[in-house]
Enzyme design. Structure first.
Site, mmCIF file in Angstrom:
data_model
loop_
_atom_site.group_PDB
_atom_site.id
_atom_site.type_symbol
_atom_site.label_atom_id
_atom_site.label_comp_id
_atom_site.label_asym_id
_atom_site.label_seq_id
_atom_site.Cartn_x
_atom_site.Cartn_y
_atom_site.Cartn_z
ATOM 1 C CB CYS A 137 -1.084 -0.082 1.063
ATOM 2 S SG CYS A 137 -2.239 -1.838 1.300
ATOM 3 N NE ARG A 159 4.661 1.755 -0.722
ATOM 4 C CZ ARG A 159 5.559 1.564 -0.105
ATOM 5 N NH1 ARG A 159 7.059 2.195 -0.172
ATOM 6 N NH2 ARG A 159 5.296 1.329 1.489
ATOM 7 C CD1 TRP A 204 -0.499 -5.258 -3.360
ATOM 8 C CD2 TRP A 204 -0.503 -6.213 -2.274
ATOM 9 N NE1 TRP A 204 0.297 -6.785 -4.103
ATOM 10 C CE2 TRP A 204 0.905 -7.866 -2.792
ATOM 11 C CE3 TRP A 204 -0.424 -6.704 -0.618
ATOM 12 C CZ2 TRP A 204 0.905 -9.277 -2.505
ATOM 13 C CZ3 TRP A 204 -0.536 -8.386 -0.517
ATOM 14 C CH2 TRP A 204 0.346 -9.276 -1.228
ATOM 15 C CG ASN A 256 1.689 0.233 4.188
ATOM 16 O OD1 ASN A 256 1.015 -1.101 4.459
ATOM 17 N ND2 ASN A 256 2.553 0.209 3.982
ATOM 18 N N GLY A 257 -0.455 -1.843 6.191
ATOM 19 C CA GLY A 257 -0.215 -3.074 7.464
ATOM 20 C C GLY A 257 -1.338 -3.748 7.777
ATOM 21 C CD GLU A 316 18.070 -11.808 -9.478
ATOM 22 O OE1 GLU A 316 16.927 -12.047 -8.174
ATOM 23 O OE2 GLU A 316 17.710 -10.717 -9.681
ATOM 24 C CE LYS A 321 14.943 -9.585 -11.064
ATOM 25 N NZ LYS A 321 14.936 -9.960 -9.338
ATOM 26 C CD GLU A 331 10.522 -10.998 -9.986
ATOM 27 O OE1 GLU A 331 9.874 -10.589 -8.833
ATOM 28 O OE2 GLU A 331 11.675 -10.384 -10.056
ATOM 29 C CG HIS A 357 20.927 -35.589 -7.529
ATOM 30 N ND1 HIS A 357 21.965 -37.027 -8.148
ATOM 31 C CD2 HIS A 357 21.903 -35.386 -8.160
ATOM 32 C CE1 HIS A 357 23.191 -37.148 -7.155
ATOM 33 N NE2 HIS A 357 23.019 -35.876 -7.816
ATOM 34 C CE LYS A 404 11.815 -2.021 -5.862
ATOM 35 N NZ LYS A 404 12.497 -3.283 -6.585
#
Ligand code: F6R
Length: 612
Positions: free
Chosen positions: A2, A27, A73, A99-100, A485, A489, A492, A508, A607
């Protein structure tokens, strides 16, 4: 997650609020809203983008010099216009943005329902605003006091701003566990989740501390206390942020701009810290803790996502160069698994945003056990930067694209500097070798620049593979975290399933996936156990897998086997992740563009992950 923006002053609030919300779009969010006070208190909110909110409110009276705005969010309740913020209190005299997560919201809500409150939304935020109203009415206290009492009753995290129709010259803001910064202008106040919405108006900022309550009244100085009712002196700091870094600067996307910024962001991470000619490496923020780290029994790195990948590179570096045992932990696992931590341990938290809830919780746990806590953060003044004993900023500049790129290479750069400094203190490598490494590190920004020239080549590869459903990324040694990484990338931002694996682990299990339709990215520069990686490539080719290889320029061996190669300049094994990551960032970018995905704001992602 948020985003919060608020304004009180002589200017029109709405354009400032909307611009601020656009700045916070990075964000991640799913709905947006604004509340303005002009005679009456009006709330406009809608599901979707900030531009949808602008369309929605287009024909309304938007004149006001005080207002609050929010991007949400979703946590409690689905993303829709009812659950979007701001939320009115029952009397419609108060409006709040938050927010939270209020963890005990269900209990509080039940009590409020019993006292006759009705709720429009599924949110914990509406509970908070009604709790404040209930206290204000029943205890007959000022709004500021009602906020303070209410915040003493909630558990969880909040950054909140409140408006009251009865007091049109007042903004109240408070925070715990979620970030909040206040900009001080001439007779005006700006409030936001981070400094990006403020930077064009003022450079004087106050970062609220845990449990601070700020009262901002038109024509008066800011008044600060904490929820225990202790008065506090506002600590006004100068904001160091370049407004140009918040714009796309001619690039189509922030992510692309940030990928291309890496030669300079890596240079910025080393600036004043590496003097190759003089043989000096020093991390200013850590000077007082160098001996403690150098003689630690163990270093524990805690982080999430991309920062965790940087941590893995850090493990290889510190063990390799300084011979100190390192463990790298997912902060989210570490915090819940009763880990063994002692006062002799040094915990390093790595975070771009400096606000990641799980990393903050891991720090709190390690602190409780007496460990020394250090931070590697990008966002100056962020919560992690403030709760750690000491730390080093990465100085990558604001990272707006949700997928982390330049922050990763800056984190790795700081870890390289740290490992080199520890090696020097502990005398674990010969001075001549140490000097060689310093010179090579100095040359890295130029080599990154060269690695960036793979643009068209990578675009072609993306075109070839844009419709596949799965990808495998393999690497060994320092290239294993790079493989992880690269896979992160891709998944996402292009929503293609991708897995990163240590190349030798392939046999394996994952080898069962290999057939003519399976593209495998090998991070295979000619460093370390290159020959073994070549054997792994052969194993994939023998099963008709498609190989895309990241190789050192001039490599002929892998070129003969691979379907596609992308070259990077030669470097020391320890620094190779700074170069090998570049083509993988670009591959993900081009794949996402070709698939029509929103590169800068991928679905469901935020974010700054301020909830656990
Ligand atoms: C990936 C990404 C995330 C973050 C993770 C930790 O591109 O951005 O995986 O790395 O959420 O965030 P910070 O570094 O802010 O703690």
């Amino acid at each position: 997650m948020c985003g919060i923006v608020a304004y009180l002053g002589p200017r029109e609030a709405y354009p400032i609020l909307i611009k601020g919300l656009h700045r916070l779009e990075y964000r991640g969010y799913d709905s947006a809203g604004v509340a303005l006070l002009n005679g009456g208190l009006s709330v406009f909110k809608t599901k979707g983008r900030v531009s949808d909110l602008e369309n929605f409110a287009r024909n309304e009276n938007l004149h006001a010099t005080i207002g609050i705005a929010h991007t949400r969010w979703a946590t409690h309740g689905e993303p829709n216009s009812i659950n979007a913020h701001p939320h009115y209190s029952q009397s419609k005299k108060l409006a709040i943005i938050h927010n939270g997560i209020i963890e005990n919201y269900a209990v509080l809500k039940k009590a409020l329902i019993n006292r006759g409150y009705h709720f429009q939304s599924d949110t914990d935020t509406e509970v908070l605003v009604n709790l404040i109203e209930d206290i204000q009415i029943n205890e007959k206290v000022e709004l500021e006091e009602a906020v303070r009492i209410a915040l003493n009753q909630v558990t969880g995290a909040y950054a909140m701003v409140l408006l009251s129709e009865d007091d049109p010259d007042l903004l109240i803001a408070a925070r715990k566990g979620s970030p909040m910064v206040i900009g001080i202008g001439k007779d005006e106040f700006f409030v936001a989740s981070d400094a990006t919405p403020l930077v064009e108006y003022t450079k004087s900022v106050i970062y609220l501390s845990e449990e601070d309550v700020a009262v901002m009244r038109r024509g008066e100085q800011i008044h600060l206390k904490n929820i225990k009712n202790q008065e506090k002196n506002p600590y006004v700091q100068a904001l160091e942020m370049d407004i140009n870094k918040l714009e796309k600067g001619g690039y189509e996307h922030f992510m692309l701009k940030e990928i291309f910024e890496q030669p300079s962001s890596i240079r910025d991470s080393m600036r004043g810290r590496l003097h190759a000619e003089k043989g000096i490496v020093s991390l200013g923020g850590l000077v007082d803790y160098e001996q403690k780290i150098a003689h630690a029994k163990r270093i524990i790195i805690v982080a999430c996502g991309t920062s965790w990948h940087a941590g893995l590179v850090g493990e290889y570096l510190i063990e390799d160069l300084a011979r100190i045992p390192v463990e790298v932990e997912y902060a989210s696992e570490f915090r819940y698994r009763n880990p063994i931590i002692t006062e002799e341990d040094v915990v390093i938290a790595i975070s771009q945003s400096g606000e990641t809830a799980d990393t903050l919780a891991a720090i709190a746990l390690a602190k409780e056990k007496g460990a020394t806590i250090l931070g590697i953060c990008n966002v100056v003044g962020s919560s992690i930067a403030r709760v750690t004993d000491a730390g080093s900023y990465t100085h990558a500049g604001p990272e707006i694209g949700v997928a982390s790129t330049k922050a990763f290479t800056a984190q790795v750069t700081v870890l390289i500097l740290l490992a080199l400094r520890l090696a020097q203190i502990r005398a674990t490598i010969p001075v001549s070798r140490w000097m060689e490494l310093l010179h090579e590190l100095n040359a890295i920004p130029e080599k990154v620049d060269k690695a960036l020239q793979c643009h068209d080549q990578v675009k072609k590869i993306a075109d070839e593979f844009k419709d596949v459903r799965n990808f495998l990324y393999l690497g060994r040694g320092y290239n294993f975290p790079v493989a992880l990484e690269g896979a992160l990338k891709l998944k996402e931002i292009s929503y293609i399933h991708a897995e990163g694996y240590p190349a030798a682990e392939m046999k394996h299990g994952p080898i069962a996936l290999i057939d003519k339709d399976m593209p495998v990215v090998f991070v295979a520069p000619n460093t370390g156990i290159y020959d073994k990686v070549v054997s792994n490539i052969q194993e994939v080719k023998a099963r008709n897998g498609k190989v895309i290889a990241i190789v050192t320029e001039g490599d002929e061996t892998v070129r003969k086997m691979a379907d596609y190669v992308v070259e990077i300049p030669a470097t020391e094994e320890m620094f190779v992740s700074l170069l090998a990551t570049i083509p993988l960032q670009k591959l993900a970018y081009h794949m996402a563009i070709l698939r029509g995905c929103n590169v800068d704001q991928p679905r469901n992602l935020a974010k700054s992950v301020t909830v656990e």
